[in-house]
Design an enzyme around this catalytic site. Structure first.
Site, PDB file in Angstrom:
ATOM      1  N   HIS A 240     -11.731  -6.112   2.240  1.00 47.42           N
ATOM      2  CA  HIS A 240     -11.651  -4.831   2.900  1.00 47.42           C
ATOM      3  C   HIS A 240     -12.017  -3.668   2.003  1.00 47.42           C
ATOM      4  O   HIS A 240     -11.911  -2.502   2.422  1.00 47.42           O
ATOM      5  CB  HIS A 240     -10.237  -4.618   3.463  1.00 47.42           C
ATOM      6  CG  HIS A 240      -9.193  -4.460   2.382  1.00 47.42           C
ATOM      7  ND1 HIS A 240      -8.369  -3.372   2.330  1.00 47.42           N
ATOM      8  CD2 HIS A 240      -8.898  -5.202   1.304  1.00 47.42           C
ATOM      9  CE1 HIS A 240      -7.572  -3.464   1.281  1.00 47.42           C
ATOM     10  NE2 HIS A 240      -7.869  -4.567   0.657  1.00 47.42           N
TER      11      HIS A 240
ATOM     12  N   ASP B 246      -3.032  -5.181  -6.662  1.00 49.82           N
ATOM     13  CA  ASP B 246      -2.190  -6.347  -6.360  1.00 49.82           C
ATOM     14  C   ASP B 246      -2.840  -7.654  -6.839  1.00 49.82           C
ATOM     15  O   ASP B 246      -2.177  -8.688  -6.882  1.00 49.82           O
ATOM     16  CB  ASP B 246      -1.833  -6.431  -4.871  1.00 49.82           C
ATOM     17  CG  ASP B 246      -3.026  -6.347  -3.953  1.00 49.82           C
ATOM     18  OD1 ASP B 246      -3.966  -5.585  -4.255  1.00 49.82           O
ATOM     19  OD2 ASP B 246      -3.027  -7.039  -2.916  1.00 49.82           O
TER      20      ASP B 246
ATOM     21  N   HIS C 219      -3.084 -13.881  -0.553  1.00 51.45           N
ATOM     22  CA  HIS C 219      -1.735 -13.558  -0.055  1.00 51.45           C
ATOM     23  C   HIS C 219      -1.294 -14.643   0.924  1.00 51.45           C
ATOM     24  O   HIS C 219      -2.038 -14.985   1.852  1.00 51.45           O
ATOM     25  CB  HIS C 219      -1.719 -12.232   0.715  1.00 51.45           C
ATOM     26  CG  HIS C 219      -2.048 -11.026  -0.096  1.00 51.45           C
ATOM     27  ND1 HIS C 219      -1.255 -10.571  -1.121  1.00 51.45           N
ATOM     28  CD2 HIS C 219      -3.083 -10.157  -0.015  1.00 51.45           C
ATOM     29  CE1 HIS C 219      -1.791  -9.472  -1.637  1.00 51.45           C
ATOM     30  NE2 HIS C 219      -2.905  -9.211  -0.999  1.00 51.45           N
TER      31      HIS C 219
ATOM     32  N   ASP D 145      -8.403 -11.391  -0.127  1.00 53.09           N
ATOM     33  CA  ASP D 145      -7.581 -10.840   0.964  1.00 53.09           C
ATOM     34  C   ASP D 145      -7.896 -11.484   2.322  1.00 53.09           C
ATOM     35  O   ASP D 145      -6.994 -11.631   3.161  1.00 53.09           O
ATOM     36  CB  ASP D 145      -7.816  -9.328   1.077  1.00 53.09           C
ATOM     37  CG  ASP D 145      -7.042  -8.543   0.033  1.00 53.09           C
ATOM     38  OD1 ASP D 145      -5.985  -9.007  -0.419  1.00 53.09           O
ATOM     39  OD2 ASP D 145      -7.516  -7.441  -0.329  1.00 53.09           O
TER      40      ASP D 145
ATOM     41  N   HIS E 292       0.861  -1.194   0.000  1.00 50.00           N
ATOM     42  CA  HIS E 292       0.000   0.000   0.000  1.00 50.00           C
ATOM     43  C   HIS E 292       0.889   1.233   0.000  1.00 50.00           C
ATOM     44  O   HIS E 292       0.811   2.067   0.912  1.00 50.00           O
ATOM     45  CB  HIS E 292      -0.938   0.030   1.216  1.00 50.00           C
ATOM     46  CG  HIS E 292      -2.094  -0.921   1.115  1.00 50.00           C
ATOM     47  ND1 HIS E 292      -2.743  -1.430   2.220  1.00 50.00           N
ATOM     48  CD2 HIS E 292      -2.731  -1.447   0.045  1.00 50.00           C
ATOM     49  CE1 HIS E 292      -3.731  -2.232   1.826  1.00 50.00           C
ATOM     50  NE2 HIS E 292      -3.741  -2.252   0.510  1.00 50.00           N
TER      51      HIS E 292
ATOM     52  N   HIS F 168     -11.562  -9.036  -6.438  1.00 52.46           N
ATOM     53  CA  HIS F 168     -11.279  -7.730  -5.809  1.00 52.46           C
ATOM     54  C   HIS F 168     -10.442  -6.930  -6.795  1.00 52.46           C
ATOM     55  O   HIS F 168      -9.503  -7.456  -7.386  1.00 52.46           O
ATOM     56  CB  HIS F 168     -10.525  -8.027  -4.499  1.00 52.46           C
ATOM     57  CG  HIS F 168      -9.945  -6.877  -3.770  1.00 52.46           C
ATOM     58  ND1 HIS F 168     -10.519  -5.631  -3.719  1.00 52.46           N
ATOM     59  CD2 HIS F 168      -8.816  -6.792  -3.008  1.00 52.46           C
ATOM     60  CE1 HIS F 168      -9.774  -4.844  -2.965  1.00 52.46           C
ATOM     61  NE2 HIS F 168      -8.732  -5.522  -2.531  1.00 52.46           N
TER      62      HIS F 168
ATOM     63  N   GLU G 112      -8.386  -4.356  -6.389  1.00 57.73           N
ATOM     64  CA  GLU G 112      -7.134  -3.675  -6.025  1.00 57.73           C
ATOM     65  C   GLU G 112      -5.991  -4.213  -6.887  1.00 57.73           C
ATOM     66  O   GLU G 112      -5.963  -5.395  -7.261  1.00 57.73           O
ATOM     67  CB  GLU G 112      -6.847  -3.857  -4.529  1.00 57.73           C
ATOM     68  CG  GLU G 112      -5.859  -2.822  -4.014  1.00 57.73           C
ATOM     69  CD  GLU G 112      -5.819  -2.721  -2.481  1.00 57.73           C
ATOM     70  OE1 GLU G 112      -6.434  -3.556  -1.787  1.00 57.73           O
ATOM     71  OE2 GLU G 112      -5.148  -1.787  -1.991  1.00 57.73           O
TER      72      GLU G 112
ATOM     73  N   TYR H 127      -1.587  -8.805   9.753  1.00 54.51           N
ATOM     74  CA  TYR H 127      -2.444  -8.517   8.594  1.00 54.51           C
ATOM     75  C   TYR H 127      -3.839  -8.117   9.077  1.00 54.51           C
ATOM     76  O   TYR H 127      -4.403  -7.115   8.635  1.00 54.51           O
ATOM     77  CB  TYR H 127      -2.493  -9.773   7.735  1.00 54.51           C
ATOM     78  CG  TYR H 127      -3.176  -9.649   6.400  1.00 54.51           C
ATOM     79  CD1 TYR H 127      -2.445  -9.407   5.247  1.00 54.51           C
ATOM     80  CD2 TYR H 127      -4.547  -9.831   6.276  1.00 54.51           C
ATOM     81  CE1 TYR H 127      -3.064  -9.332   4.012  1.00 54.51           C
ATOM     82  CE2 TYR H 127      -5.171  -9.754   5.053  1.00 54.51           C
ATOM     83  CZ  TYR H 127      -4.424  -9.510   3.915  1.00 54.51           C
ATOM     84  OH  TYR H 127      -5.049  -9.433   2.707  1.00 54.51           O
TER      85      TYR H 127
HETATM   86 FE1  FEO Z   1      -6.976  -5.468  -1.119  1.00 54.04          FE
HETATM   87 FE2  FEO Z   1      -4.551  -7.738  -1.556  1.00 54.04          FE
HETATM   88  O1  FEO Z   1      -5.591  -6.273  -1.974  1.00 54.04           O
END
Ligand code: FEO
Length: 395
Positions: free
Chosen positions: A146, A83, A226, A165, A23, A79, A81, A193
């Site tokens: 999230h 990543d 992750h 996530d 981030h 998601h 985002e 996390y």
């Molecule tokens: Fe919310 Fe792993 O990105």
């Protein structure tokens, strides 16, 4: 390289051993991370999520070695985002018409980031997608876990929950599974996390966990986006999330401070001494925030029942490191934690009052007027600091 997860499900992600912050520089990642993407090869071929943008070309090249890209029937984006969606633009150059299944909010985030009008197919909780051989995908929206666009995907028959996530960790490993890695490292990265990413959404999470449990889906594997894949007792991480989401605390008191000429540091040490003298069972930890990793300290606050914050008075205010840190702490929306303040001053002495106000504003229960000391602490002041520590431990 493709690694088999179960039957016709494989991992096709990227292990990022070098990653040290995430981030931007908001989150420290001492142990790197992974971006987990999964390939399901049934009658239909399905790709679940991709990897972070810097690894896009590598991801597409590797994927093309495993499978003819045109054979991918469906892409699931749990998601938006970057990543997880970062390799989409590179991939979609090869297969521009392939349908992408995602939440309505994910369409907004993907369009907003990549400015492409791909073949989006909006799904919501309970929607299913038949992928042949008697198997189907079931979608579960995970709004605010999230991001507003987050969702999970469940594969029937193989009983795999692709949770994105949720239940993840920033933890680089060449071993794919939770039972193959160091358990302390895994626990520490999992709680860090949760503490840093999911704490603000604990109330939402409590409801969502109940909703997932009520769906009564057998879960043999939780394949996160992750870190490790939970295959050995996968519900252990769900149980931990249930605990962590319930205003979690341990028998720990954490002291966070910064100091200019070591007076406030001396008070911190004496307060810690008093706590230990009063209660030998309580875990006491001290962090000079200017010398510590803020995300690691957030994790310690997450575990604490009481947080004691210290700052010298500086310009009728507190030292900027503490002010910035408390601002970050506030965004975590911690609940059910006591707090108290301390600090040295030389002239006007507003520090403790400012700390009390900021901690209250950050959602802490301020349990004391605070302890302040004019100039550097002498023996008498040190003894008073020990007594203050005793008092706080006894609450
Ligand atoms: Fe919310 Fe792993 O990105």
């Amino acid at each position: 390289m493709k690694k088999q997860v179960k039957n016709n499900v494989s991992w096709v992600g990227k292990v990022d051993w070098e990653l040290r912050s995430f981030h931007g520089d908001e989150l420290s990642t001492h142990n790197g991370s992974t971006y987990n993407s999964y390939l399901i090869e049934e009658e239909k071929t399905v790709l679940i999520d991709t990897v972070w943008l810097p690894f896009a070309e590598e991801f597409v090249e590797n994927l093309a070695q495993e499978i003819e890209l045109s054979k991918i029937d469906y892409i699931i984006i749990n998601h938006g985002e970057v990543d997880h969606s970062g390799a989409l633009p590179a991939l979609m150059k090869h297969i521009p018409d392939t349908p992408i299944y995602c939440s309505a909010n994910a369409v907004k985030s993907l369009k907003g980031q990549y400015h492409k009008d791909w073949n989006f197919n909006i799904v919501k909780t309970g929607d299913t997608l038949d992928i042949g051989n008697g198997k189907s995908l079931v979608f579960v929206e995970m709004r605010m876990l999230h991001w507003p666009d987050s969702m999970a995907t469940y594969l029937t028959e193989d009983n795999i929950l692709f949770s994105n996530d949720a239940f993840g960790q920033h933890f680089a490993t060449e071993e794919l599974y939770n039972d193959l890695v160091d358990q302390c490292d895994l626990y520490n990265e999992s709680i860090k996390y949760y503490a840093n990413i999911l704490t603000p959404f604990s109330a939402v999470l409590r409801k969502k966990l109940n909703e997932i449990i009520a769906l009564n889906l057998p879960i043999d594997i939780i394949a996160t986006s992750h870190g490790v894949i939970w295959r050995d007792n996968p519900m252990q991480i769900v149980e931990n999330y249930s605990k962590w989401a319930d205003d979690y605390q341990e028998n720990q008191i954490t002291i966070v401070y910064d100091t200019m000429w070591k007076g406030t540091k001396r008070l911190a040490e004496k307060i810690a001494e008093g706590i230990s003298l009063e209660d030998s069972d309580v875990v006491v930890k001290l962090y000079n925030i200017a010398k510590s990793d803020g995300n690691d300290v957030i994790t310690e606050i997450f575990k604490s029942k009481t947080v004691i914050m210290g700052s010298p008075t500086v310009g009728n205010d507190i030292i900027h490191t503490m002010k910035g840190f408390i601002h970050y702490v506030k965004s975590m929306k911690f609940k059910n934690k006591n707090a108290a303040a301390f600090g040295c001053y030389g002239w006007s002495g507003e520090g403790v009052k400012v700390l009390n106000g900021l901690m209250k504003d950050a959602g802490f229960e301020v349990v004391s007027e605070g302890f302040e000391n004019l100039w550097n602490p002498d023996l008498d002041a040190e003894n008073k600091a020990i007594e203050y520590g005793r008092k706080l431990a006894a609450l």
